[in-house]
Design a protein around this motif. Structure first.
Motif, PDB file in Angstrom:
ATOM      1  N   ILE A  70       0.846  -1.208   0.000  1.00  0.00           N
ATOM      2  CA  ILE A  70       0.000   0.000   0.000  1.00  0.00           C
ATOM      3  C   ILE A  70       0.878   1.254   0.000  1.00  0.00           C
ATOM      4  O   ILE A  70       0.646   2.198  -0.751  1.00  0.00           O
ATOM      5  CB  ILE A  70      -0.937   0.017   1.230  1.00  0.00           C
ATOM      6  CG1 ILE A  70      -1.862  -1.194   1.199  1.00  0.00           C
ATOM      7  CG2 ILE A  70      -1.747   1.296   1.257  1.00  0.00           C
ATOM      8  CD1 ILE A  70      -2.737  -1.310   2.447  1.00  0.00           C
ATOM      9  N   ASP A  71       1.918   1.260   0.829  1.00  0.00           N
ATOM     10  CA  ASP A  71       2.791   2.442   0.924  1.00  0.00           C
ATOM     11  C   ASP A  71       3.555   2.670  -0.388  1.00  0.00           C
ATOM     12  O   ASP A  71       3.909   3.797  -0.718  1.00  0.00           O
ATOM     13  CB  ASP A  71       3.760   2.266   2.101  1.00  0.00           C
ATOM     14  CG  ASP A  71       4.584   3.518   2.380  1.00  0.00           C
ATOM     15  OD1 ASP A  71       4.035   4.634   2.242  1.00  0.00           O
ATOM     16  OD2 ASP A  71       5.767   3.388   2.745  1.00  0.00           O
ATOM     17  N   ALA A  72       3.797   1.572  -1.130  1.00  0.00           N
ATOM     18  CA  ALA A  72       4.588   1.700  -2.363  1.00  0.00           C
ATOM     19  C   ALA A  72       3.807   2.408  -3.467  1.00  0.00           C
ATOM     20  O   ALA A  72       4.398   2.940  -4.410  1.00  0.00           O
ATOM     21  CB  ALA A  72       5.035   0.320  -2.851  1.00  0.00           C
ATOM     22  N   GLY A  80       3.835   6.195  -1.730  1.00  0.00           N
ATOM     23  CA  GLY A  80       4.915   6.526  -0.794  1.00  0.00           C
ATOM     24  C   GLY A  80       6.186   5.792  -1.194  1.00  0.00           C
ATOM     25  O   GLY A  80       6.431   5.565  -2.376  1.00  0.00           O
ATOM     26  N   ASP A  81       6.961   5.381  -0.195  1.00  0.00           N
ATOM     27  CA  ASP A  81       8.243   4.763  -0.514  1.00  0.00           C
ATOM     28  C   ASP A  81       8.294   3.274  -0.177  1.00  0.00           C
ATOM     29  O   ASP A  81       9.362   2.660  -0.227  1.00  0.00           O
ATOM     30  CB  ASP A  81       9.385   5.512   0.199  1.00  0.00           C
ATOM     31  CG  ASP A  81       9.117   5.631   1.697  1.00  0.00           C
ATOM     32  OD1 ASP A  81       8.090   5.094   2.156  1.00  0.00           O
ATOM     33  OD2 ASP A  81       9.935   6.251   2.391  1.00  0.00           O
ATOM     34  N   GLY A  82       7.150   2.691   0.175  1.00  0.00           N
ATOM     35  CA  GLY A  82       7.087   1.227   0.303  1.00  0.00           C
ATOM     36  C   GLY A  82       7.645   0.649   1.588  1.00  0.00           C
ATOM     37  O   GLY A  82       7.729  -0.573   1.726  1.00  0.00           O
ATOM     38  N   ASP A  83       7.999   1.510   2.540  1.00  0.00           N
ATOM     39  CA  ASP A  83       8.679   0.990   3.739  1.00  0.00           C
ATOM     40  C   ASP A  83       7.754   0.863   4.948  1.00  0.00           C
ATOM     41  O   ASP A  83       8.220   0.579   6.046  1.00  0.00           O
ATOM     42  CB  ASP A  83       9.870   1.892   4.100  1.00  0.00           C
ATOM     43  CG  ASP A  83       9.424   3.307   4.458  1.00  0.00           C
ATOM     44  OD1 ASP A  83       8.220   3.620   4.298  1.00  0.00           O
ATOM     45  OD2 ASP A  83      10.274   4.101   4.879  1.00  0.00           O
ATOM     46  N   HIS A  84       6.471   1.075   4.758  1.00  0.00           N
ATOM     47  CA  HIS A  84       5.600   1.123   5.938  1.00  0.00           C
ATOM     48  C   HIS A  84       5.483  -0.225   6.656  1.00  0.00           C
ATOM     49  O   HIS A  84       5.481  -0.276   7.890  1.00  0.00           O
ATOM     50  CB  HIS A  84       4.213   1.654   5.569  1.00  0.00           C
ATOM     51  CG  HIS A  84       3.366   1.933   6.767  1.00  0.00           C
ATOM     52  ND1 HIS A  84       3.709   2.869   7.708  1.00  0.00           N
ATOM     53  CD2 HIS A  84       2.215   1.377   7.216  1.00  0.00           C
ATOM     54  CE1 HIS A  84       2.808   2.888   8.674  1.00  0.00           C
ATOM     55  NE2 HIS A  84       1.885   1.985   8.404  1.00  0.00           N
ATOM     56  N   GLY A  85       5.420  -1.313   5.876  1.00  0.00           N
ATOM     57  CA  GLY A  85       5.321  -2.639   6.496  1.00  0.00           C
ATOM     58  C   GLY A  85       6.568  -2.960   7.301  1.00  0.00           C
ATOM     59  O   GLY A  85       6.499  -3.350   8.477  1.00  0.00           O
TER      60      GLY A  85
HETATM   61 MG    MG Z   1       6.935   5.124   3.780  1.00  0.00          MG
END
Ligand code: MG
Ligand code: ADP
Length: 570
Positions: free
Chosen positions: A388-390, A393-398
């Motif tokens: 979802i963040d990717a 955003g930058d994909g690092d939320h998980g």
């Molecule tokens: Mg992020």
């Protein structure tokens, strides 16, 4: 590029250690940064500055008599953590309160804000004045959105001189704000900067061009123009600065010509000569200018011009003496560090926390069960949160949430009691996970621990207060409102539903269940929103049709809390 280094990963800590070794008469190392080796008078205000490393003399280089009491030192171009800011402030505090001052960047605002809240919670009067001098970063009517660059130095000088004089925290804060309000900077870059160990610069400026409106973290300027001679460059910079002045600017101004890293002092003097001539022609009197490196950006090729419009109050403070590793002015009587004896360390001693009560330890053990439940759901959904963040955003939320909850779990010791346990867990989350959500979740845990640790309180009231405290922490630190497409969109309905259902007489498990469902629905509904804040903002259109990552993880945790409460109640 950086030519002298050992392991690039240790560059910052080794540079700081060498700095302290070289300037042990003025500064000493503490956990998170440096403080004055010879503390200021008891009862005086401690000015604590800071930010990422890579900007020397900012920030450690301006610690000393007449300037800062302490500096918090993050990694290169990275905000220090809330824990670092808190610890440096505690070590620097002399009983007169703490004034934090730093450039206006989202990460610094979050982390220093959390440190400020924790100091206040302990009864230390902590305040913040942001530096917002860069005229290229936002228009004048949005001055609060401007970022801080070389003008940081002005605010530090004024606040530091006022603190040294013995002014109260109200006065030091007021004067720092006034100084910031009367300071404007515009810079130019000729070439980008390179991280220690990196092969390529963060940005480049095309041959024969220069970039007006540089940042100090390798942000390129806002407009590339052909290179000119110094007189033409001075006219460009001074012209823009004279078009952006405070009301009642007066006729006396401090000029700072600041080098960003690899522009030579002689070049800066050429530019200063041209700037001074233009100001004189405009009828402005230049007072005690500074030419040199005050706020740098690694090895960036660039320079900036700052105008600080004086008034009768500010001028003596600018002229006041100072004695720091990087900046010395006038004459200061400097006591030897050793002469201060125990006094030096007395100021830095950590406050003794009272022994936790049995009730608090039992409550902490209960809270640990909730952390475990949150950990299980965050591990289970790590990949989904990353996806979802990717999208925008930058994909690092998980990864960030998983790292954060794991760090929190490791740091949580129920024997410390509920409040201290959650404070340590929050610190660990913020420090290890990094990122916006890491800092905000760190703040949530600290706030929740504070709200819940009340022996004898009605559990429903305590839980409702804790939820409200979590929302307050997130909105006051991050500045997001409902509809901005952040975790606030899930947290706000959670809090409101919980309040409503408890007021209507629901049992706690039922009220939490309803609140978690409200958060889950609201997180799903963020699909229809465009992000107004954070990393996703520039890609707002791509984000349409997809939920917000932080709202989604918040709803997952809310659900885990509700389910755990249901189990406990059985
Ligand atoms: Mg992020
Ligand atoms: P980063 O954005 O630093 O990469 P994460 O990816 O871990 O951090 O978290 C992104 C989430 O953080 C967003 O989906 C949003 O919910 C939340 N967020 C970002 N900025 C804010 C803010 N100012 N206030 C509240 N939540 C925010």
């Amino acid at each position: 590029m950086t030519r002298i280094a050992n392991d690039p990963a240790d560059f910052v800590s080794q540079a700081l250690a060498g700095f302290v070794a070289a300037h042990g008469d003025v500064v000493r190392a503490v956990d998170g940064g440096v403080v004055r080796a010879v503390p200021a008078a008891r009862g005086s205000v401690a000015l604590v500055v800071g930010g990422g490393s890579g900007h020397y003399p900012a920030f450690a280089g301006v610690v000393g008599a007449g300037m800062a009491a302490g500096a918090v030192c993050g990694n290169i171009f990275t905000s220090p953590s809330a824990g670092q800011a808190y610890r440096v402030a505690k070590a620097a505090h002399r009983g007169g309160g703490v004034l934090f001052s730093f450039g206006n960047y989202a990460g610094d605002v979050l982390h220093f804000g959390e440190a400020e809240a924790r100091l206040r919670d302990e009864g230390i009067d902590a305040r913040t004045v942001l530096c917002t001098d860069d005229i290229a970063s936002a228009p004048l009517d949005e001055i609060d959105r401007r970022r801080g660059i070389a003008g940081d130095f002005v605010v530090f000088k004024i606040a530091g001189a006022a603190a040294e004089r013995g002014d109260s925290i109200d006065e030091v804060e007021r004067l720092a704000r006034l100084a910031n309000h009367r300071t404007r900077t515009l810079g130019v870059a000729f070439g980008g900067c390179t991280f220690p160990g990196a092969g390529e610069p963060l940005f480049t400026v095309p041959d024969g061009m220069m970039s007006i409106g540089l940042g100090i973290h390798g942000e390129p300027g806002i407009r590339d123009v052909p290179r000119t001679d110094s007189a033409t460059l001075a006219a460009t910079l001074v012209g823009a600065l004279l078009a952006d002045v405070p009301e009642q600017r007066g006729a006396r101004v401090v000029v700072i010509v600041n080098g960003l890293g690899t522009v030579k002092y002689e070049e800066l003097f050429v530019l200063y000569g041209d700037v001074a001539a233009l100001l004189e022609a405009a009828g402005v009197t230049v007072v005690q200018p500074e030419v040199g490196e005050l706020v740098t950006s690694l090895d960036m090729a660039g320079a900036s011009v700052t105008l600080f419009w004086l008034d009768d109050e500010l001028e003596p403070l600018w002229a006041a003496p100072a004695y720091t590793p990087a900046y010395r002015k006038g004459s200061v009587e400097v006591a030897a560090a050793t002469d201060a004896g125990d006094e030096v360390f007395e100021a830095g001693e950590a406050e003794q926390l009272p022994e936790a009560s049995e009730w608090s330890k039992t409550a902490a053990t209960l809270a640990l069960g909730y952390l475990d439940a949150a950990r299980a759901t965050l591990h289970e959904h790590e990949a989904e949160l990353g996806r979802i963040d990717a999208i925008a955003g930058d994909g690092d939320h998980g990864v960030g949430m998983r790292t954060g909850i794991d760090a929190a779990g490791e740091a949580a010791d129920p024997d410390a009691g509920l409040r201290a346990m959650l404070a340590a867990a929050g610190d660990a989350w913020s420090e290890r996970a990094g990122g916006t959500s890491g800092a905000l979740w760190g703040s949530i845990l600290v706030a929740v621990g504070r709200a819940l640790d009340r022996e004898g309180a009605d559990p429903c009231t305590a839980v409702a207060d804790a939820a409200r405290a979590a929302l307050d922490a997130v909105t006051s630190r991050g500045g997001a409102r409902v509809g901005d497409k952040t975790m606030v969109d899930a947290l706000d309905p959670f809090v409101r539903t919980l309040d409503q259902r408890l007021a209507a007489g629901d049992a706690l498990p039922d009220a939490l269940d309803a609140a978690a469902r409200a958060a889950t629905d609201a997180a799903a509904a963020t699909s229809a929103l465009r992000p107004a804040l954070g990393r996703a903002r520039p890609l707002a259109e791509k984000s349409l049709g997809h939920p917000d990552a932080g709202a989604t993880s918040l709803a997952l945790i809310a659900t885990a809390i509700s389910e755990t409460t249901r189990k406990e109640a059985r």
